[in-house]
Write a protein that holds these residues in place. Structure first.
Motif, PDB file in Angstrom:
ATOM      1  N   GLN A   1       0.316  -1.138  -0.063  1.00  0.00           N
ATOM      2  CA  GLN A   1       0.049  -0.165  -0.172  1.00  0.00           C
ATOM      3  C   GLN A   1       0.827   1.461   0.108  1.00  0.00           C
ATOM      4  O   GLN A   1       1.599   1.460   0.402  1.00  0.00           O
ATOM      5  CB  GLN A   1      -0.840   0.213   1.169  1.00  0.00           C
ATOM      6  N   TYR A   2       0.248   1.917  -0.465  1.00  0.00           N
ATOM      7  CA  TYR A   2       0.811   3.100  -0.406  1.00  0.00           C
ATOM      8  C   TYR A   2       0.446   5.006  -0.939  1.00  0.00           C
ATOM      9  O   TYR A   2      -0.873   5.037  -1.224  1.00  0.00           O
ATOM     10  CB  TYR A   2       2.046   3.776  -2.205  1.00  0.00           C
ATOM     11  N   ARG A   3       0.229   5.458   0.405  1.00  0.00           N
ATOM     12  CA  ARG A   3      -0.394   6.716   1.072  1.00  0.00           C
ATOM     13  C   ARG A   3       0.136   7.721   0.493  1.00  0.00           C
ATOM     14  O   ARG A   3       0.777   8.613   1.301  1.00  0.00           O
ATOM     15  CB  ARG A   3      -1.561   6.656   2.349  1.00  0.00           C
ATOM     16  N   ARG A   4      -0.115   8.861  -0.344  1.00  0.00           N
ATOM     17  CA  ARG A   4       0.408   9.864  -0.245  1.00  0.00           C
ATOM     18  C   ARG A   4      -0.335  11.570  -0.276  1.00  0.00           C
ATOM     19  O   ARG A   4      -1.706  11.924  -0.095  1.00  0.00           O
ATOM     20  CB  ARG A   4       0.609  10.139  -2.149  1.00  0.00           C
ATOM     21  N   GLN A   5       0.089  12.112   1.034  1.00  0.00           N
ATOM     22  CA  GLN A   5      -0.544  12.854   1.695  1.00  0.00           C
ATOM     23  C   GLN A   5      -0.529  14.153   0.575  1.00  0.00           C
ATOM     24  O   GLN A   5       0.306  14.423   0.024  1.00  0.00           O
ATOM     25  CB  GLN A   5      -0.185  13.221   2.686  1.00  0.00           C
ATOM     26  N   ILE A   6      -2.001  14.885   1.075  1.00  0.00           N
ATOM     27  CA  ILE A   6      -1.332  16.349  -0.297  1.00  0.00           C
ATOM     28  C   ILE A   6      -0.246  17.350   0.510  1.00  0.00           C
ATOM     29  O   ILE A   6       0.257  17.602  -0.707  1.00  0.00           O
ATOM     30  CB  ILE A   6      -3.095  16.754  -0.760  1.00  0.00           C
ATOM     31  N   ALA A   7      -0.532  17.660   1.222  1.00  0.00           N
ATOM     32  CA  ALA A   7       0.173  18.676   2.448  1.00  0.00           C
ATOM     33  C   ALA A   7       1.673  17.954   3.297  1.00  0.00           C
ATOM     34  O   ALA A   7       2.036  18.197   2.614  1.00  0.00           O
ATOM     35  CB  ALA A   7      -0.613  19.681   2.958  1.00  0.00           C
ATOM     36  N   ILE A   8       1.125  17.359   4.484  1.00  0.00           N
ATOM     37  CA  ILE A   8       2.048  17.150   5.127  1.00  0.00           C
ATOM     38  C   ILE A   8       2.589  16.162   4.611  1.00  0.00           C
ATOM     39  O   ILE A   8       1.864  14.256   5.582  1.00  0.00           O
ATOM     40  CB  ILE A   8       1.064  16.841   6.287  1.00  0.00           C
ATOM     41  N   THR A   9       3.406  15.467   3.204  1.00  0.00           N
ATOM     42  CA  THR A   9       4.429  14.439   3.083  1.00  0.00           C
ATOM     43  C   THR A   9       5.058  14.067   4.283  1.00  0.00           C
ATOM     44  O   THR A   9       5.370  13.067   4.089  1.00  0.00           O
ATOM     45  CB  THR A   9       5.085  14.977   1.840  1.00  0.00           C
ATOM     46  N   ALA A  10       5.148  14.100   5.200  1.00  0.00           N
ATOM     47  CA  ALA A  10       6.117  13.297   6.561  1.00  0.00           C
ATOM     48  C   ALA A  10       5.207  12.169   6.973  1.00  0.00           C
ATOM     49  O   ALA A  10       6.202  11.112   7.347  1.00  0.00           O
ATOM     50  CB  ALA A  10       6.548  14.924   7.072  1.00  0.00           C
ATOM     51  N   TYR A  11       4.043  12.262   6.053  1.00  0.00           N
ATOM     52  CA  TYR A  11       3.139  11.394   6.467  1.00  0.00           C
ATOM     53  C   TYR A  11       3.060  10.743   5.527  1.00  0.00           C
ATOM     54  O   TYR A  11       1.949   9.805   5.456  1.00  0.00           O
ATOM     55  CB  TYR A  11       1.617  11.768   7.591  1.00  0.00           C
ATOM     56  N   ASP A  12       3.474  10.253   4.470  1.00  0.00           N
ATOM     57  CA  ASP A  12       3.232   9.752   3.029  1.00  0.00           C
ATOM     58  C   ASP A  12       3.691   8.215   3.336  1.00  0.00           C
ATOM     59  O   ASP A  12       4.883   8.273   4.497  1.00  0.00           O
ATOM     60  CB  ASP A  12       4.514   9.967   2.462  1.00  0.00           C
ATOM     61  N   LEU A  13       2.398   7.201   3.432  1.00  0.00           N
ATOM     62  CA  LEU A  13       2.644   6.325   4.429  1.00  0.00           C
ATOM     63  C   LEU A  13       2.899   4.707   3.480  1.00  0.00           C
ATOM     64  O   LEU A  13       2.207   4.946   2.097  1.00  0.00           O
ATOM     65  CB  LEU A  13       1.310   5.441   4.878  1.00  0.00           C
ATOM     66  N   GLY A  14       4.033   4.053   3.210  1.00  0.00           N
ATOM     67  CA  GLY A  14       3.821   3.098   3.043  1.00  0.00           C
ATOM     68  C   GLY A  14       4.001   1.799   3.387  1.00  0.00           C
ATOM     69  O   GLY A  14       4.702   1.630   4.238  1.00  0.00           O
TER      70      GLY A  14
END
Lengths: 207, 490
Positions: free
Chosen positions: B271-284
């Motif tokens: 799974q990959y989740r891309r945050q729109i603004a707070i990219t420090a919380y992009d999750l793999g």
């Protein structure tokens, strides 16, 4: 069935008197409306015997409701012969359902495609839905087992003297075989059809 | 699966109609002056014709009507007595099953309803001695199937299939056998035939056909989703650090493989989740699992080993080994479920390293099925986290409730709520007290199948967290809309 609706509209104040064919039709319609199909069938059959040839269409439609598609198909055949003038779009819809229930999918599709909007918007919508369901069944090459099943039914019904039914099964077997590149048992189906037609001719009934 | 009661009803109604009409009583008959002998004769003729063609129900109705018109119509009376008496004397019943066999058939279905499958099989077998009979073969075949004798069941159901009145039901059960044996093409053909039935058999077959297209030895699934999370900055134990909201887009791919319905399986999800603004919380998130499952249908047990690796903001975040055991038992409308998981967590960032440790989760529930489409369950859950930094460890527990509500045949609503009471292991050095938190969580998912393989999914979750440290209270809402693809193969 339009006539049936008219009869139903008149039903509420009618009491049994004289027991004419129309009385039995009325009684049959009442049972049909109440979904008491066995009772309806008996009444329509009595009406048939008391002189209303058009009752055969109602007998056939009731047999569809009773989930006796092969008997219904026989009855529709009889109705077409004895009361062709009473045929209407709603009977054709029931006829198509009988074909569908007997797994005569080409027969069902042929009847449904001819319906158009005649039986009213609700039935027409149902007919379109059934045709959509049928589309893949009559376009994908069937297994040999499926074709064998139609031949078996055709032979069984022919042996039982149900010639029209046998003809329908052979027709279906032939149409299904045409979907396969090897035309599995198609010649046999056509020969069966010829045999069934010969039996009809022998019996003095138009094929 | 098609309810057993329905199968029995189908076969019984195909075999004989109810003997609701009792002959012999002239009650309700017209007085002699108004007798209609001619009308009675017509009904009698219709009765004779129905009887000759094997249509018992219509024959009974016709004879009864004949007697109502002429109670002295001896022929109609005798014919009705023959059809209605449990042990008729003389006469012929044409294609009908003899009355003695009718009684035996009813007895056999009674045994089947009471769960005595072996007894029912013996009774059905005795009936079949007198000749092939579709309904009898169908019910005996179902009994054999329930006992796990697929070979014999297939033989009997093939026999039943030849009789139009039960052909669809027989095809349905043959489809189930084919699915169980991994013959997916055969199953699809059989279920397509059963689906042509315009009653419950057809509906059940359509459901199973759809489900079968999403099942198989290899299952490939994918989810793409966009959503909004009102509070993304949470520590591993759920403590909020910011309360900032952000939108996201997520993609998930999954692969599940097994050789048989019961036995070993393997699963891989990414799974990959891309945050729109707070990219420090992009999750793999990469997860692999190997497991074994035993049981069939709605009752089973499974055990699984899994490994999870998570990255956050492009940096390694968590490495965890996981052991999971679960079981579910269902009988009739009632089900019992339980699951236990233990996860060996290693957080890989300096900020979260202290949360590394052993986490246990267990839950159990009792479920009840309402009708065909709705199931609710209530249960309890408990968990603990034994972390390296003692005050961060905790024990939690609380009730939960789940519901699955079918909307029509191609949409469903899934809802879950749980209340959690959590007590931390020691005095928190930052707050100077031992924390005690409460969490009220709710989740609702609405799924609508848009085709045999695609499902539209809307999800909403909500959490209200309260604590004896007032500053740690927070709320969190998420909403997401996604499209799921699932395809079974082999």
């Amino acid at each position: 069935m339009k006539r049936l609706a008219l009869l139903l509209a008149l039903l509420s104040s009618v009491a049994r008197a004289g027991e004419t064919a129309d009385d039995h039709m009325l009684e049959g319609a009442r049972y049909f409306q109440a979904q008491q199909f066995t009772e309806a069938l008996v009444e329509f059959r009595v009406a048939e015997r008391t002189g209303d040839a058009g009752a055969s269409w109602y007998v056939a439609s009731t047999l569809v409701k009773l989930r006796r598609p092969e008997d219904a198909l026989d009855a529709f055949e009889r109705a077409e012969t004895s009361a062709a003038g009473d045929r209407d779009a709603l009977f054709d819809y029931y006829h198509a359902l009988a074909c569908y229930d007997a797994r005569l999918f080409f027969c069902a599709d042929r009847l449904l495609s001819a319906l158009g909007e005649q039986p009213g918007p609700r039935i027409a919508a149902q007919a379109r839905q059934i045709r959509a369901d049928l589309a893949h069944l009559i376009s994908i090459p069937p297994s040999t087992g499926a074709i064998d099943w139609y031949h078996a039914r055709a032979q069984a019904t022919l042996s039982a003297g149900r010639i029209a039914l046998a003809r329908s099964y052979y027709n279906e077997a032939s149409s299904l075989a045409a979907l396969r590149s090897d035309g599995y048992r198609r010649k046999e189906a056509l020969a069966g059809l010829a045999r069934a037609r010969a039996s009809v001719a022998q019996a003095g009934v138009a094929p | 699966m098609i309810p057993l009661a329905l199968a029995i009803q189908l076969a019984v109604s195909a075999a004989s109609g109810p003997c609701a009409i009792l002959a012999g009583s002239p009650e309700g008959a017209p007085d002699p002056p108004t007798r209609d002998t001619e009308g009675a004769a017509t009904y009698r003729d219709v009765g004779d014709e129905a009887r000759a063609s094997g249509d018992v129900s219509a024959a009974r109705v016709a004879y009864e009507q004949a007697l109502r018109r002429d109670p002295n119509d001896a022929e109609a009376r005798i014919a009705l007595q023959v059809l209605c008496r449990p042990d008729p004397q003389g006469g012929t019943t044409g294609h009908l099953r003899p009355a003695a066999d009718e009684a035996a058939f009813e007895e056999a279905t009674g045994l089947m309803k009471n769960g005595d499958r072996a007894g029912a099989i013996a009774a059905f077998e005795r009936l079949r001695v007198s000749g092939p009979d579709g309904p009898t073969s169908l019910l005996e075949g179902i009994c054999e199937l329930q006992l796990g004798h697929e070979g014999r069941a297939r033989q009997l159901l093939e026999e039943a299939r030849a009789e139009p009145s039960v052909s669809a039901a027989a095809s349905f059960f043959l489809g189930i056998i084919a699915l169980g044996e991994g013959r997916r093409d055969d199953a699809a053909t059989l279920l397509s035939v059963a689906r042509q039935d315009r009653g419950p058999v057809g509906e059940n077959a359509a459901d199973l056909l759809t489900a079968s297209r999403r099942d198989g030895r290899v299952l490939v699934s994918a989810l793409t989703e966009v959503g909004y999370d009102s509070n993304i900055q949470l520590l591993p134990d759920g403590t909020s650090t910011g309360g900032t909201g952000d939108g996201y887009a997520s993609a998930l791919a999954g692969l599940f493989a097994r050789l048989w319905a019961s036995g070993p399986y393997a699963r891989l999800t990414a799974q990959y989740r891309r945050q729109i603004a707070i990219t420090a919380y992009d999750l793999g998130d990469l997860s692999v699992a190997l497991g074994v499952r035993t049981g069939r249908g709605s009752s089973y047990a499974s055990a699984e080993y899994g490994y999870d690796f998570l990255s956050l903001g492009g940096a390694s975040y968590l490495s965890a080994h996981r052991l999971l055991g679960g079981a579910r038992w269902k009988s009739g409308r009632v089900s019992l479920s339980g699951a236990y998981a233990v996860r060996f967590e290693s957080f890989l960032t300096s900020a979260t390293e202290g949360y590394s440790g052993l986490r246990h989760d267990a839950d159990g529930d009792v479920g009840w099925q309402f009708g065909h489409l709705t199931e609710v369950a209530v249960g309890y859950h408990a968990g603990s986290d034994s972390v390296r930094v003692a005050p961060l460890g905790y024990f939690e527990h609380g009730p939960l409730a789940r519901a699955r509500i079918g909307v029509g045949r191609s949409a469903r609503v899934l809802a879950e709520t749980r209340l959690t009471f959590r007590g931390y292991d020691g005095v928190d050095p930052d707050f100077g007290i031992q924390r005690a938190d409460r969490y009220l969580d709710g989740a609702i998912t609405v799924e609508a199948d848009v085709s045999s393989r695609w499902t539209l999914r809307a999800t909403g979750t909500a959490r209200r967290a309260t604590s004896n440290v007032a500053d740690l209270a927070y709320s969190k809402l998420t909403a997401a809309l996604g499209l799921v693809y699932a395809m079974g193969a082999m």
